[in-house]
Design a protein around this motif. Structure first.
Motif, PDB file in Angstrom:
ATOM      1  N   ALA A  66      24.952  54.483  50.161  1.00  0.00           N
ATOM      2  CA  ALA A  66      26.207  55.091  50.595  1.00  0.00           C
ATOM      3  C   ALA A  66      26.423  56.362  49.803  1.00  0.00           C
ATOM      4  N   THR A  67      26.986  57.346  50.475  1.00  0.00           N
ATOM      5  CA  THR A  67      27.342  58.564  49.768  1.00  0.00           C
ATOM      6  C   THR A  67      28.845  58.563  49.601  1.00  0.00           C
ATOM      7  N   ILE A  68      29.252  58.522  48.379  1.00  0.00           N
ATOM      8  CA  ILE A  68      30.695  58.485  48.116  1.00  0.00           C
ATOM      9  C   ILE A  68      31.185  59.921  48.034  1.00  0.00           C
ATOM     10  N   THR A  69      32.007  60.309  49.015  1.00  0.00           N
ATOM     11  CA  THR A  69      32.435  61.710  49.034  1.00  0.00           C
ATOM     12  C   THR A  69      33.768  61.914  48.326  1.00  0.00           C
ATOM     13  N   GLU A  70      34.586  60.898  48.324  1.00  0.00           N
ATOM     14  CA  GLU A  70      35.877  61.000  47.618  1.00  0.00           C
ATOM     15  C   GLU A  70      36.144  59.679  46.951  1.00  0.00           C
ATOM     16  N   PHE A  71      36.856  59.731  45.868  1.00  0.00           N
ATOM     17  CA  PHE A  71      37.015  58.529  45.071  1.00  0.00           C
ATOM     18  C   PHE A  71      38.403  58.640  44.406  1.00  0.00           C
ATOM     19  N   THR A  72      39.326  57.818  44.890  1.00  0.00           N
ATOM     20  CA  THR A  72      40.692  57.899  44.340  1.00  0.00           C
ATOM     21  C   THR A  72      41.073  56.552  43.749  1.00  0.00           C
ATOM     22  N   ALA A  73      41.714  56.591  42.605  1.00  0.00           N
ATOM     23  CA  ALA A  73      42.180  55.344  41.983  1.00  0.00           C
ATOM     24  C   ALA A  73      43.700  55.352  41.943  1.00  0.00           C
ATOM     25  N   TYR A  74      44.303  54.250  42.373  1.00  0.00           N
ATOM     26  CA  TYR A  74      45.753  54.079  42.275  1.00  0.00           C
ATOM     27  C   TYR A  74      45.965  52.931  41.298  1.00  0.00           C
ATOM     28  N   GLU A  75      46.762  53.181  40.298  1.00  0.00           N
ATOM     29  CA  GLU A  75      46.898  52.134  39.271  1.00  0.00           C
ATOM     30  C   GLU A  75      48.357  51.764  39.057  1.00  0.00           C
ATOM     31  N   VAL A  76      48.637  50.457  39.078  1.00  0.00           N
ATOM     32  CA  VAL A  76      49.982  49.974  38.706  1.00  0.00           C
ATOM     33  C   VAL A  76      49.845  49.416  37.304  1.00  0.00           C
ATOM     34  N   THR A 105      68.485  52.117  34.574  1.00  0.00           N
ATOM     35  CA  THR A 105      68.403  53.209  33.600  1.00  0.00           C
ATOM     36  C   THR A 105      66.968  53.646  33.330  1.00  0.00           C
ATOM     37  N   GLU A 106      66.025  52.698  33.438  1.00  0.00           N
ATOM     38  CA  GLU A 106      64.616  53.067  33.238  1.00  0.00           C
ATOM     39  C   GLU A 106      63.842  52.631  34.466  1.00  0.00           C
ATOM     40  N   GLN A 107      63.759  53.536  35.420  1.00  0.00           N
ATOM     41  CA  GLN A 107      63.292  53.155  36.756  1.00  0.00           C
ATOM     42  C   GLN A 107      61.789  53.080  36.899  1.00  0.00           C
ATOM     43  N   ALA A 108      61.057  53.731  35.994  1.00  0.00           N
ATOM     44  CA  ALA A 108      59.601  53.821  36.226  1.00  0.00           C
ATOM     45  C   ALA A 108      58.781  53.386  35.021  1.00  0.00           C
ATOM     46  N   VAL A 109      59.252  52.374  34.321  1.00  0.00           N
ATOM     47  CA  VAL A 109      58.455  51.856  33.187  1.00  0.00           C
ATOM     48  C   VAL A 109      57.142  51.310  33.755  1.00  0.00           C
ATOM     49  N   VAL A 110      57.260  50.575  34.861  1.00  0.00           N
ATOM     50  CA  VAL A 110      56.071  50.119  35.591  1.00  0.00           C
ATOM     51  C   VAL A 110      56.055  50.903  36.901  1.00  0.00           C
ATOM     52  N   ALA A 111      54.962  51.622  37.133  1.00  0.00           N
ATOM     53  CA  ALA A 111      54.907  52.470  38.324  1.00  0.00           C
ATOM     54  C   ALA A 111      53.465  52.601  38.773  1.00  0.00           C
ATOM     55  N   ALA A 112      53.286  53.258  39.907  1.00  0.00           N
ATOM     56  CA  ALA A 112      51.927  53.480  40.412  1.00  0.00           C
ATOM     57  C   ALA A 112      51.525  54.926  40.130  1.00  0.00           C
ATOM     58  N   GLN A 113      50.324  55.115  39.638  1.00  0.00           N
ATOM     59  CA  GLN A 113      49.791  56.455  39.377  1.00  0.00           C
ATOM     60  C   GLN A 113      48.587  56.672  40.259  1.00  0.00           C
ATOM     61  N   GLU A 114      48.425  57.906  40.716  1.00  0.00           N
ATOM     62  CA  GLU A 114      47.252  58.205  41.538  1.00  0.00           C
ATOM     63  C   GLU A 114      46.339  59.135  40.757  1.00  0.00           C
ATOM     64  N   ARG A 115      45.031  58.830  40.769  1.00  0.00           N
ATOM     65  CA  ARG A 115      44.062  59.711  40.104  1.00  0.00           C
ATOM     66  C   ARG A 115      42.898  59.996  41.047  1.00  0.00           C
ATOM     67  N   VAL A 116      42.667  61.262  41.352  1.00  0.00           N
ATOM     68  CA  VAL A 116      41.501  61.601  42.166  1.00  0.00           C
ATOM     69  C   VAL A 116      40.365  61.854  41.186  1.00  0.00           C
ATOM     70  N   LEU A 117      39.275  61.093  41.342  1.00  0.00           N
ATOM     71  CA  LEU A 117      38.187  61.165  40.367  1.00  0.00           C
ATOM     72  C   LEU A 117      37.006  61.908  40.952  1.00  0.00           C
ATOM     73  N   GLU A 118      36.146  62.330  40.076  1.00  0.00           N
ATOM     74  CA  GLU A 118      34.988  63.082  40.542  1.00  0.00           C
ATOM     75  C   GLU A 118      34.077  62.178  41.355  1.00  0.00           C
ATOM     76  N   VAL A 126      43.729  49.984  42.714  1.00  0.00           N
ATOM     77  CA  VAL A 126      43.192  50.039  44.075  1.00  0.00           C
ATOM     78  C   VAL A 126      42.280  51.265  44.108  1.00  0.00           C
ATOM     79  N   LEU A 127      40.990  51.008  44.328  1.00  0.00           N
ATOM     80  CA  LEU A 127      40.022  52.104  44.414  1.00  0.00           C
ATOM     81  C   LEU A 127      39.759  52.390  45.880  1.00  0.00           C
ATOM     82  N   ARG A 128      39.918  53.625  46.244  1.00  0.00           N
ATOM     83  CA  ARG A 128      39.637  54.011  47.632  1.00  0.00           C
ATOM     84  C   ARG A 128      38.405  54.903  47.632  1.00  0.00           C
ATOM     85  N   LEU A 129      37.353  54.410  48.261  1.00  0.00           N
ATOM     86  CA  LEU A 129      36.101  55.160  48.304  1.00  0.00           C
ATOM     87  C   LEU A 129      35.890  55.669  49.717  1.00  0.00           C
ATOM     88  N   GLN A 130      35.695  56.953  49.830  1.00  0.00           N
ATOM     89  CA  GLN A 130      35.392  57.543  51.137  1.00  0.00           C
ATOM     90  C   GLN A 130      33.877  57.649  51.212  1.00  0.00           C
TER      91      GLN A 130
END
Ligand code: AHR
Length: 495
Positions: A435-445, A457-470, A489-493
């Motif tokens: 498989a050729t992985i063309t895009e690779f994004t990680a979403y982390e809670v 008062t503290e709305q985002a102590v636990v939140a989701a972050q998105e990281r587009v990786l090489e 959640v890893l999304r592999l294109q």
């Protein structure tokens, strides 16, 4: 080093989007002050809280169960139709409150319409009669020149609502339920309800009232009701302040599904039933602190709870062949991902995995091989709430993983819950084919620690972050380090 192996050809079944369903009950501040608050500056002209609707849209809820829950076993739906000022205020026995009936069938249908959500109604098999149940089907779905269909028209709703999913009572096995029954009596009564409801509208799908799959109730009810039902329900809540008891407890959900599925298949085989019977896991969540009517069941969720919720979702996806509906109990304020005040809302920790799964999971569930460090419960963890119920199901892998792909095989998503409260786990992810992985994004809670929570008062102590990786190029193998106490959640294109 942990290992995850994915074979894109090893399908487990189609992921039914109804597994991302919700549930709203007349309980505490779920309806009134939750989804519905007439006169509030935050509400639209129909009384629907706009901020709540925006948050619900984020969850992409496909189906919504209503009106209960325990509430339904004393609810007469005819109290909630017609001019609001004429609707009776009723003493409500399930949660010891007063039901004003300002929000009834037509308001619920309108809420579903505005949100593009499919309604799922549960009928009153406690104090209610079969005549009431069949009249409700006619009121909602009737197209002829008949009394109940005409009453709907008279109330301003010319077109039928076409409600497809109907539950035959709620938790009728429990003595906390108005009119609870033995399994044999439930079967007899449910068949009579089913008959008249289906005769009124043969296109409806019925959900039989199940327990957890491993009780005498389940054996008798599945055997007796199999010819009549399209879904069999499971209700299961787990939860513990002890992190490991909390995040391993959804193993019980897995057992409940397997036990119910075995009984369903045995009944279909012996009775030569041709139609499928699926599981509607129509109440589930982490719930362990708030139980009293005074507390209005307003749980505050931790990061650990968000990870437990993720394991539940992984479990439903792993059983995609049979779990075709699941309804998180509940949607707003009451053991819920959205928490309101008259001035606004905040998103609880569990909101983030729910949103991510609904957004990222693809159509086909895949059978994944996972080899990660295992852990057995300590005596202390076993003694924590829920621990004793599932300790014999261990040891448990610290990584809980599912994979889904799209039909074309171009997108692969992996949901990885690292339940280790202290350590990151370095992992090799291997795909079975080139498989050729063309895009690779990680979403982390994630958040600072397993006990972290969100608040007004503290709305985002636990939140989701998105990281587009090489993107690593034409590779079959990736290395990824899953941080301590996280959902990734890893999304592999794939090309
Ligand atoms: O969701 C809260 C309650 O839990 C529901 O009313 C009941 O069905 C279950 O026991």
């Amino acid at each position: 080093m942990a290992k995850i192996h994915v074979d894109m050809a090893r399908s487990l079944g189609t992921v039914d989007r109804k597994i991302f369903g919700g549930f709203v009950e007349h309980l505490g501040r779920c309806i009134y002050g939750g989804i519905y608050e007439e006169g509030s500056l935050l509400s639209d002209e129909q009384g629907f809280r706009k901020d709540v609707m925006a948050a619900v849209r984020g969850l992409q809820t496909p189906v919504l169960r209503w009106p209960g829950g325990n509430f339904v076993s004393g609810y007469h739906w005819t109290d909630g139709i017609g001019p609001v000022e004429k609707r009776p205020r009723q003493l409500e026995l399930a949660w010891h409150s007063v039901e004003s009936n300002r929000f009834g069938t037509d308001e619920f249908m309108e809420y579903c319409r505005v949100l593009g959500v499919e309604p799922y109604l549960c009928v009153n098999m406690g104090s209610g009669t079969m005549d009431e149940a069949r009249a409700w089907v006619e009121y909602c779905n009737g197209t002829g020149d008949t009394y109940w269909a005409n009453l709907r028209r008279q109330n301003g709703h010319e077109e039928p609502y076409n409600v497809k999913y109907w539950g035959l009572g709620n938790e009728m096995y429990g003595d906390w339920q108005i009119g609870h029954l033995s399994p044999e009596d439930y079967v007899k009564k449910a068949i009579e309800f089913a008959k008249v409801m289906k005769w009124t509208d043969p296109s409806i799908q019925l959900v039989g009232c199940g327990q957890q799959g491993w009780h005498a109730w389940d054996r008798v009810v599945i055997e007796g009701l199999a010819p009549w039902i399209d879904y069999y329900s499971i209700h299961l809540y787990t939860g513990s302040a002890n992190h490991y008891s909390n995040v391993f407890a959804p193993a019980l959900a897995d057992l409940a599904i397997k036990s119910s599925q075995a009984l369903i298949e045995a009944a279909r085989f012996t009775q030569k039933i041709k139609h499928p019977i699926y599981i509607a896991y129509d109440e589930w969540n982490v719930w362990y602190r708030q139980h009293t009517p005074e507390s209005r069941l307003e749980e505050q969720y931790t990061l650990s709870d968000a990870l437990a919720v993720s394991v539940y979702l992984n479990t439903f996806i792993r059983h995609s062949d049979v779990v075709k509906m699941a309804n998180l109990a509940q949607l707003v304020n009451v053991i819920a991902p959205i928490f309101t005040s008259p001035e606004g809302l905040f998103l609880q920790t569990i909101y983030h995995p729910l949103r991510l799964y609904a957004e990222q999971m693809q159509e086909i569930a895949l059978d994944v091989h996972v080899d990660s460090e295992q852990m057995a419960l300590t005596t202390e963890q076993e003694q924590a709430p829920w621990g004793q119920h599932f300790a014999n199901l261990g040891p448990f892998q610290l990584l809980d993983v599912t994979a889904t792909r799209d039909e074309a095989g171009k997108v692969l998503t992996l949901a990885v819950v690292n339940r280790d409260s202290e350590r990151a786990h370095e992992t090799t992810i291997k795909l079975a084919e080139e498989a050729t992985i063309t895009e690779f994004t990680a979403y982390e809670v994630n958040g600072p620690e397993v006990d972290s929570l969100n608040s007004f008062t503290e709305q985002a102590v636990v939140a989701a972050q998105e990281r587009v990786l090489e993107a690593p190029g034409s590779v079959r193998t990736l290395s990824y380090t899953f941080p301590a106490h996280s959902l990734t959640v890893l999304r592999l294109q794939l090309a």
